[in-house]
Every structure is written in structure tokens, then in C-alpha cells.
Motif scaffolding. Structure first.
Motif, PDB file in Angstrom:
ATOM      1  N   THR A   4       0.852  -1.186   0.000  1.00 25.74           N
ATOM      2  CA  THR A   4       0.000   0.000   0.000  1.00 25.74           C
ATOM      3  C   THR A   4       0.887   1.236   0.000  1.00 25.74           C
ATOM      4  N   ALA A   5       2.038   1.118   0.633  1.00 22.55           N
ATOM      5  CA  ALA A   5       3.061   2.160   0.649  1.00 22.55           C
ATOM      6  C   ALA A   5       4.321   1.559   1.252  1.00 22.55           C
ATOM      7  N   ASP A   6       5.465   2.163   0.941  1.00 26.27           N
ATOM      8  CA  ASP A   6       6.720   1.759   1.568  1.00 26.27           C
ATOM      9  C   ASP A   6       6.835   2.326   2.977  1.00 26.27           C
ATOM     10  N   PHE A   7       6.060   3.387   3.280  1.00 26.34           N
ATOM     11  CA  PHE A   7       6.144   4.105   4.547  1.00 26.34           C
ATOM     12  C   PHE A   7       7.548   4.649   4.777  1.00 26.34           C
ATOM     13  N   GLN A   8       8.140   5.159   3.699  1.00 24.81           N
ATOM     14  CA  GLN A   8       9.405   5.874   3.732  1.00 24.81           C
ATOM     15  C   GLN A   8       9.246   7.155   2.920  1.00 24.81           C
ATOM     16  N   ARG A   9       9.829   8.219   3.374  1.00 24.22           N
ATOM     17  CA  ARG A   9       9.751   9.466   2.624  1.00 24.22           C
ATOM     18  C   ARG A   9      10.430   9.294   1.272  1.00 24.22           C
ATOM     19  N   GLY A  10       9.726   9.686   0.219  1.00 26.78           N
ATOM     20  CA  GLY A  10      10.259   9.560  -1.123  1.00 26.78           C
ATOM     21  C   GLY A  10      10.087   8.197  -1.737  1.00 26.78           C
ATOM     22  N   GLY A  11       9.392   7.300  -1.052  1.00 26.09           N
ATOM     23  CA  GLY A  11       9.210   5.940  -1.551  1.00 26.09           C
ATOM     24  C   GLY A  11       7.891   5.750  -2.270  1.00 26.09           C
ATOM     25  N   PHE A  12       7.554   4.501  -2.531  1.00 24.02           N
ATOM     26  CA  PHE A  12       6.299   4.098  -3.142  1.00 24.02           C
ATOM     27  C   PHE A  12       5.160   4.475  -2.193  1.00 24.02           C
ATOM     28  N   ALA A  13       4.189   5.240  -2.684  1.00 22.15           N
ATOM     29  CA  ALA A  13       3.149   5.802  -1.828  1.00 22.15           C
ATOM     30  C   ALA A  13       1.766   5.296  -2.231  1.00 22.15           C
ATOM     31  N   GLU A  14       0.756   5.722  -1.469  1.00 25.00           N
ATOM     32  CA  GLU A  14      -0.608   5.230  -1.687  1.00 25.00           C
ATOM     33  C   GLU A  14      -1.109   5.523  -3.097  1.00 25.00           C
ATOM     34  N   ASP A  15      -0.811   6.691  -3.642  1.00 27.04           N
ATOM     35  CA  ASP A  15      -1.249   7.008  -5.001  1.00 27.04           C
ATOM     36  C   ASP A  15      -0.576   6.092  -6.022  1.00 27.04           C
ATOM     37  N   ASP A  16       0.699   5.753  -5.785  1.00 29.07           N
ATOM     38  CA  ASP A  16       1.373   4.795  -6.660  1.00 29.07           C
ATOM     39  C   ASP A  16       0.676   3.442  -6.617  1.00 29.07           C
ATOM     40  N   ALA A  17       0.317   3.016  -5.420  1.00 37.49           N
ATOM     41  CA  ALA A  17      -0.349   1.724  -5.268  1.00 37.49           C
ATOM     42  C   ALA A  17      -1.669   1.693  -6.031  1.00 37.49           C
ATOM     43  N   ARG A  18      -2.438   2.778  -5.945  1.00 40.03           N
ATOM     44  CA  ARG A  18      -3.701   2.846  -6.685  1.00 40.03           C
ATOM     45  C   ARG A  18      -3.455   2.710  -8.182  1.00 40.03           C
ATOM     46  N   GLY A  19      -2.412   3.381  -8.676  1.00 34.95           N
ATOM     47  CA  GLY A  19      -2.099   3.290 -10.098  1.00 34.95           C
ATOM     48  C   GLY A  19      -1.695   1.898 -10.514  1.00 34.95           C
ATOM     49  N   VAL A  20      -0.885   1.218  -9.699  1.00 31.07           N
ATOM     50  CA  VAL A  20      -0.443  -0.132 -10.035  1.00 31.07           C
ATOM     51  C   VAL A  20      -1.615  -1.114  -9.994  1.00 31.07           C
ATOM     52  N   VAL A  21      -2.507  -0.941  -9.018  1.00 31.27           N
ATOM     53  CA  VAL A  21      -3.692  -1.813  -8.971  1.00 31.27           C
ATOM     54  C   VAL A  21      -4.512  -1.663 -10.250  1.00 31.27           C
ATOM     55  N   THR A  22      -4.680  -0.450 -10.723  1.00 28.51           N
ATOM     56  CA  THR A  22      -5.416  -0.226 -11.970  1.00 28.51           C
ATOM     57  C   THR A  22      -4.731  -0.917 -13.144  1.00 28.51           C
TER      58      THR A  22
END
Length: 424
Positions: A226-244
Motif C-alpha cells: 500500500t506504501a513503503d512508509f518511507q519518505r520519497g518511496g512508493f506511496a498510496e497514489d502509486d499503489a492505486r495506479g499499479v492496482v489499476t
């Protein structure tokens, strides 16, 4: 509200008999030959009897020259399949399904015994004073990327041949595919770097190659953060895009988790300063995905009580992944489906260094795996110091034995990765 005991039909492969799954947990139980032996078989027989509708194996490496840990299992062309057939049969003996999680660790390999560290870029693992445990990674060439895509497809085909019901492609927790997805570790300027569409290219190519290899009667799932939970990492919006993107690629299920070796969100910690829930860690972060997804979603992380299970299902997840709790009490699915208010006590280590806490927690869980395989039913949680010492001793013994059998060579790869030269 969806009933946790209701079956789940999938676009490909066998339906799941209920909505409770054991997610992948690294077992560290490869036998002397690096194969799933009798201890692994007995462990999965025990989990199968517990009533979960789906068991997902710990990650199986797609390349034995890049191992997350020497005690992991690898499956490639030429590997004996009979041990994998016994593993699959054991996992299905309770009437549920079994999927093999397939993975490449990328840069998350230990210095020395585990092979070459490949990654999207040469960004090293940062775990403070423990960073020396990991080598600086080598940025992959296009030829090595193509080679790795084929490795995933090959291992998926072998899993199908061995009798597994599906595979889960591991693109979470900071391993190779996750390293390409994250802008923190992917600093490329070519076709695999920059915008999300490029960073997701390797994952999407793996999914396409796997589906082409296994056909339409076999389940293919993907695990992402869902996120990497690191600053500058894979975030929630990225996850939504990948799910799509994945929903358009014949994926049967997407599992959502979070974190990495640098951000221990799977244990309830995060590296960006914010706080995770004490249970169902990723439910809040996954909220918009659960509301919008057109493909079944499995949510994993921190479920150990019936109330948390219900929250996840009521929150929109199609499947609830119950991990550490099943190391403590493997009968929880059966008890929950019967309406029992059962819970597993938390596995807690109260030390200051979070990296050592993570190692000790995993060591406790692995000790429970061995206990379960031996028929132990008590929910006794091993002491952290004893578990950690036993784990380190097992690791040293494994490295020593496999080096003696020449099963852990240090390889230098050519530009394609298709041939190898052993270093002297």
C-alpha cells in the motif's frame, strides 16, 4: 457484509473456499539440498488442517544465485519436482488452495553467502549500523531484466507442474520488483525509470510472461505495498495506479501489505514518522483502493482477533491475510468460521533497536514453525534471546553445510545473466 466463510470465485483457477488466507511467511526450512523437506510438509499439513481457504507459501526464489537467505527454497529448471509435489499435496490436504509465492530479492541479499545483488539502481540498503550486512547493488541491464522476467515465468510453470493452484508474484516489501516500483530505489532514466508507468514496466512484463506460461486455468496473484512508509518511496497514489494497471493484466487477486527491511511496517513500524494501527495495519492506507478496485483484494497485516478480521472484510477486502497469528494458533481460521471469539496473543519484543526487534520477532515465528511441524499444539511463545540465538546458529550451520556441498558459490554474471562464471 461479505461472510468470511463465503467462497470467492476467481477469474482463473480454482475458487477459494473461504475468505481467510495465510499470507507468505519466510519459513527458513529448506532441507540439506535446498528443497522443501519433511519439516516443510508437516508444517503445511498442520496449517491445512486449520481451515484457511488459501495458503500462500513463503517466497520461493526464481534464481538460486540470488537468495534472500540461504535457508530459502529455489525452483528452477532442473530442480527435482517431487519435493514440491509433496509440499503442494500437504497444503491442499485440508480442502483449501495453495499458491506459491515467487520472488527475486534484488538488493536484499546478505553480503557473502547469498549471491549477487541486482537492483533498479545502485542504491544500497539503509538499516543504520546494520547496513554492512547488504552489498551495494548492481543496476540491471536490459538483458538482465529480460532474463529475470523469463526466470519468473519459468518458476511459475514449474509450480503449476508440481500441483500448486496458483502463484503470487512478490512485488512488495522492498524486494526486486518493489525496488523498481519505488522512486526511492529506482533512479533510472531509461524505459524502466521515471514515471510510474515505467517503474511498473518490469512487474507488468513479469505478469504477462507468467500468464502466457501457465495459461487460463491457473491463478496468478500479485503482492504490492500500500506504501513503503518511507519518505520519497512508493506511496498510496502509486499503489492505486499499479492496482489499476494490474486489473487489466489477467491478475486474479492483489494482496496489499506494506514496508520493507528499511521500514518495518509488517511489524507495525514505519520509517516516515507516522503511526500504524495496532491491528489491521494497512486498512486505512488501503481504503481508497478497496473502494475502487475491480479485482479481488487481499489485505494482510496485524490480524489476530475475530474483530480485526471482520473490520477488514467489512472495509471492502475480499480476503483477509492472517500471518503471525497462525504461527501461534494455526486453528484460528476454523475457530473464527465457527463464530468463536478466539485470538492469538501478540508476538512482542521490547528492545530499543528496531532492526534487532525485527530479527528477534521473526526468529520467534520461525521457532513456532518448527514447533508446529513437530506436532506442538501449545501457544507457547519462545523467549526472544533464545529464539534469536537459535536462528543465528541455524543460519551459520546452513551456510557451512551448503558451502561444503558447493551449493552456495559466489557467481559473476555476464551481461545477459544466462551464463555464469564461478569466482575462485
Amino acid at each position: 457484509m461479505t461472510d468470511a466463510g463465503a467462497p470467492l470465485a476467481l477469474a482463473h483457477g480454482q475458487p477459494l473456499p473461504n475468505r481467510i488466507a495465510k499470507p507468505a511467511m519466510e519459513e527458513f526450512l529448506a532441507d540439506e539440498e535446498g528443497l522443501p523437506g519433511e519439516t516443510m510438509v508437516r508444517l503445511y499439513q498442520r496449517w491445512a488442517a486449520g481451515g484457511a481457504g488459501l495458503l500462500i507459501t513463503g517466497h520461493v526464489m526464481v534464481d538460486p544465485r540470488a537468495m534472500a537467505d540461504p535457508r530459502d527454497v529455489a525452483l528452477v529448471e532442473g530442480t527435482p519436482l517431487e519435493p514440491f509435489r509433496r509440499w503442494a499435496e500437504a497444503a491442499k490436504s485440508g480442502g483449501g488452495r495453495v499458491w506459491m509465492q515467487i520472488n527475486h530479492p534484488g538488493r536484499v541479499v546478505q553480503t557473502g553467502p547469498c549471491g549477487t545483488a541486482w537492483s533498479a539502481s545502485d542504491v544500497p540498503v539503509d538499516v543504520g549500523r546494520w547496513s554492512r550486512m547488504f552489498p551495494r547493488p548492481i543496476p540491471m541491464t536490459p538483458e538482465q531484466i529480460a532474463y529475470t522476467v523469463d526466470r519468473f515465468a519459468s518458476t511459475a510453470g514449474l509450480a503449476q507442474e508440481a500441483g500448486f493452484d496458483g502463484v503470487e508474484i512478490h512485488a512488495a516489501h522492498g524486494y526486486l520488483l518493489s525496488q523498481f516500483l519505488s522512486p526511492r530505489t529506482n533512479r533510472r532514466s531509461d524505459a524502466w525509470g521515471g514515471p510510474l508507468e515505467n517503474r511498473a514496466r518490469l512487474l507488468l512484463d513479469v505478469v504477462t510472461a507468467v500468464r502466457e506460461r501457465v495459461g487460463d486455468t491457473f491463478s496468478v496473484a500479485v503482492k504490492i505495498n500500500t506504501a513503503d512508509f518511507q519518505r520519497g518511496g512508493f506511496a498510496e497514489d502509486d499503489a492505486r495506479g499499479v492496482v489499476t494497471m494490474l486489473a487489466e493484466r489477467d491478475v486474479d487477486l492483489i494482496e496489499l501489505s506494506g514496508g520493507s527491511v528499511e521500514s518495518l511496517a509488517t511489524l507495525g513500524y514505519r520509517a516516515d514518522g507516522r503511526t500504524l494501527a495496532r491491528e489491521a495495519y494497512f486498512l486505512e492506507a488501503a481504503g481508497q483502493i478497496l473502494a475502487e478496485a475491480t479485482v479481488p483484494i487481499m489485505l494482510t497485516g496485524g490480524i489476530r482477533r475475530l474483530t480485526a478480521l471482520h473490520r477488514v472484510i467489512e472495509g471492502g477486502a475480499d480476503v483477509a491475510g492472517v500471518g503471525t497469528a497462525l504461527a501461534v494458533d494455526p486453528d484460528l481460521p476454523r475457530r473464527w468460521l465457527a463464530g468463536e471469539e478466539a485470538e492469538a496473543p501478540p508476538v512482542q519484543v521490547h528492545w530499543r533497536d528496531k532492526t534487532i526487534v525485527a530479527a528477534a520477532t521473526l526468529a520467534i515465528v520461525h521457532r513456532r514453525f518448527v514447533d508446529l511441524a513437530r506436532g506442538g499444539e501449545a501457544r507457547r511463545i519462545p523467549r526472544p534471546v533464545a529464539a534469536l540465538m537459535a536462528d543465528r546458529l541455524q543460519l551459520r550451520r546452513t551456510v557451512r553445510r551448503r558451502r561444503a556441498r558447493r551449493q552456495l558459490p559466489n557467481f559473476a554474471f555476464d551481461t545477459t545473466g544466462s551464463t555464469e562464471k564461478q569466482r575462485s
